[in-house]
Design an enzyme around this catalytic site. Sequence first.
Site, short mmCIF file in Angstrom:
data_model
loop_
_atom_site.label_atom_id
_atom_site.label_comp_id
_atom_site.label_asym_id
_atom_site.label_seq_id
_atom_site.Cartn_x
_atom_site.Cartn_y
_atom_site.Cartn_z
N THR A 96 0.85 -1.25 -0.01
CA THR A 96 -0.16 -0.14 0.26
C THR A 96 1.00 1.30 0.10
O THR A 96 1.77 1.63 1.02
CB THR A 96 -0.88 0.05 1.22
OG1 THR A 96 -1.71 -1.25 1.30
CG2 THR A 96 -1.81 1.28 1.24
N LYS A 171 -7.41 1.26 -2.76
CA LYS A 171 -6.92 1.04 -1.45
C LYS A 171 -6.92 2.13 -0.20
O LYS A 171 -7.20 1.92 0.82
CB LYS A 171 -5.42 0.32 -1.59
CG LYS A 171 -4.82 -0.13 -0.11
CD LYS A 171 -5.82 -1.21 0.51
CE LYS A 171 -5.36 -1.55 1.74
NZ LYS A 171 -3.98 -2.38 1.80
N LYS A 239 0.71 5.33 8.28
CA LYS A 239 1.42 5.51 6.75
C LYS A 239 -0.01 5.70 5.71
O LYS A 239 0.17 6.64 4.80
CB LYS A 239 2.43 4.47 6.47
CG LYS A 239 3.08 4.68 5.31
CD LYS A 239 2.34 3.40 4.16
CE LYS A 239 2.36 2.11 4.72
NZ LYS A 239 2.05 1.17 3.46
#
Length: 287
Positions: A96, A171, A239
Amino acid sequence: MKKIGFIGVGIMGKSMVRNLRKAGYEVAIYTRTKAKAEDVIAEGAVWCDTAAECAKGRDVVITIVGYPKDVEEVYFGDNGIIANADPGTYVIDMTTTSPRVAVRIWEEAEKAGLHAVDAPVTGGDTGAKAGTLTILAGGKKEDFDACVPVFEAMGKNINYEGKAGNGQHTKMCNQIAIAGALAGACEAMVYAKNTGLNVDTMLKSISTGAAGSAQMNNVASKAAKDDYAPGFFLKHFIKDMGIADEEALAADTRLGVLEDVLGMAKKLESEGMGDLGTQALIKYYKW
């Protein structure tokens, strides 16, 4: 497409390697700390000393590393995948990461005669072990189609999202939705505890109705048992949420819930909780 190089053998990657091998693929691996991969090496994965070595002579190279800077490190430069993979190789980043990094990989891969697909996953360590990951892929449709058999060894819900970078954008949508669902489940549990309810009974009562979610059933509920083992690290969720917030602002979009949950998680990380699972978000509420 039988020879696969796999870079990044962590919580997710290790199970993905095992499932690729079960499906009959020859898998070579590279990760920063060899000791953490000794079990899959003993099971038959072939160790490589560098990312460049892992990329050479493969039909497919898959990466699932930590942060955008790690993605850039393994793809670019003289020792990177793009410079060392054979022409015609399919390079699939399942980290990701930033959609902009995904587009850069695709552009550089095109120049080098490679086929790049960004294909982040969702489903956590449980889905990785079971081979039931959801896979969100961006790139050329013909490249996606060629990679479907590889994806089928690791996942069940396999989706083509459109051009390069769209897998990562999808995502981000997933992580945005998780932020709200996780915070909502944590708040319900804190409310239950502070009003004298039995938390387990409350969860059992509401988790199969309109309030139920994977975050309530599979993640936040672990906190009721003081289980903070990471199925997904809080630091990695930070993150992801940070990338989503950055991309949203670039699209002139403010996401208030995401920003609030990101701030909560960053506070916990500053208190040393980044290596706990995402269910540690409940500790923000002095659980």
